[in-house]
Design a protein around this motif. Structure first.
Motif, PDB file in Angstrom:
ATOM      1  N   LYS A  52      43.607  47.505  44.612  1.00  0.00           N
ATOM      2  CA  LYS A  52      43.455  47.687  43.172  1.00  0.00           C
ATOM      3  C   LYS A  52      43.708  49.115  42.756  1.00  0.00           C
ATOM      4  O   LYS A  52      44.123  49.374  41.628  1.00  0.00           O
ATOM      5  CB  LYS A  52      42.052  47.263  42.746  1.00  0.00           C
TER       6      LYS A  52
ATOM      7  N   LEU B  18      31.077  36.824  39.471  1.00  0.00           N
ATOM      8  CA  LEU B  18      32.452  37.300  39.296  1.00  0.00           C
ATOM      9  C   LEU B  18      33.309  36.217  38.652  1.00  0.00           C
ATOM     10  O   LEU B  18      33.031  35.037  38.827  1.00  0.00           O
ATOM     11  CB  LEU B  18      33.044  37.681  40.662  1.00  0.00           C
ATOM     12  N   GLU B  22      39.007  35.858  40.493  1.00  0.00           N
ATOM     13  CA  GLU B  22      38.666  36.874  41.494  1.00  0.00           C
ATOM     14  C   GLU B  22      38.027  36.209  42.723  1.00  0.00           C
ATOM     15  O   GLU B  22      38.361  36.502  43.858  1.00  0.00           O
ATOM     16  CB  GLU B  22      37.700  37.863  40.841  1.00  0.00           C
ATOM     17  N   TYR B  65      34.137  45.493  42.152  1.00  0.00           N
ATOM     18  CA  TYR B  65      34.675  44.847  40.956  1.00  0.00           C
ATOM     19  C   TYR B  65      34.082  45.458  39.684  1.00  0.00           C
ATOM     20  O   TYR B  65      34.793  45.771  38.731  1.00  0.00           O
ATOM     21  CB  TYR B  65      34.382  43.348  41.009  1.00  0.00           C
TER      22      TYR B  65
END
Lengths: 107, 189
Positions: A52, B18, B22, B65
């Motif tokens: 990412k 989440l 994902e 995340y």
């Protein structure tokens, strides 16, 4: 070995392994755990994070046996990040080695 | 001893907060890991043992995340979620994340309260005058207008301070996710 310490090094290991060629997740994790005692699952959060952050890209490739595998490829920004990390690592280990040498020789 | 199915179920359950795209992506990665391991002659139990605790993996994934989300849009609720997720990684993080967070949040909130109440002070004087006209002092009004001006300056300062502190703190969270608690061997679940 200390957990925190290992995690920092894990990032470097993954980047170094991908510098030579693209690899899939399982292969990466096995390569590392042959040398260092890690919990193999902890490599996955790391792989996702670095992907990412733009250091890797991923692609799927068919395998001769079983389903397609997700390969990780180092990007240009990943390469320069690796370069920085390697330099830090060398400075760090040189420093520690120097101290060990002085300590063992007993001055 | 945990089978592939049990491992994936536990991981999925721990990741329930989440978004599903994902989560699917993560589960697919782990499934691939199991499949290749099985091709190489390992048992499901061996593989899940070497992976470690699905709960711990989920925590790290969730923290990464959340911090990534804050990097995209730093709203108050995103920041709180990220702080919470990073704190969840372990006791060490509780100390090094919660402390600075409370101090910085306190500073920001206090700064804004001061500037808003300074800016509002002429209105308060006017309200006071309308209720008790007999005690009106022109000085109060001038002073409060001065305060309002000062309050505007503080507000401008707070605007930039809030932005700078938020950015800095997000970087600090990122650094924490990378630093602490990974590779935990021998975690029981």
């Amino acid at each position: 070995m200390n957990v925190q310490f290992k995690k920092g090094v894990l990032e470097l290991c993954v980047l170094v392994l991908l510098n030579k060629k693209d690899r899939y997740g399982y292969e990466l994790v096995q390569k590392i755990s042959e040398q260092i005692d890690i919990s193999e699952g902890s490599a996955y959060p790391l792989l996702r994070r670095l992907t990412k952050e733009g250091y890797f890209t991923t692609y799927l490739k068919e395998s001769t046996e079983g389903p397609p595998r997700k390969y990780y490829q180092l990007t240009d920004s990943g390469k320069s990040y690796l370069h920085d990390l390697l330099q830090e690592w060398e400075e760090f280990t040189n420093g520690v080695n120097q101290l060990i040498k002085e300590g063992v020789n007993g001055d | 001893m945990v089978t592939k199915k049990q491992f994936l179920t536990k991981l999925n359950a721990s990741l329930k907060r989440l978004p599903s795209s994902e989560r699917q992506d993560i589960l697919q990665d782990m499934e691939e890991y199991f499949e290749i391991g099985i091709e190489e002659g390992k048992t499901e139990e061996q593989i899940s043992a070497s992976l470690g605790s699905p709960h711990q993996i989920a925590k790290e994934l969730a923290a990464a995340y959340r911090v990534e989300k804050v990097g995209e849009t730093a709203t108050a609720s995103n920041i709180l979620r990220a702080v919470w997720a990073v704190i969840g990684l372990g006791f060490f993080n509780l100390v090094i994340v919660l402390g600075p967070f409370v101090a910085l949040a306190g500073f920001i909130i206090a700064g804004w309260i001061v500037s808003v109440s300074f800016v509002a002070s002429p209105i308060l004087v006017l309200i006071n005058v309308s209720i008790h006209p007999q005690i009106f002092e022109p000085f109060d009004l001038f002073f409060s207008i001065g305060l309002a001006g000062l309050g505007l300056f503080i507000a401008i300062g707070m605007f930039f301070a809030t932005r700078a502190i938020t950015n800095g703190f997000v970087r600090y969270l990122k650094y924490n996710v990378g630093l602490v608690k990974g590779g935990m061997k021998h975690v029981q679940y």
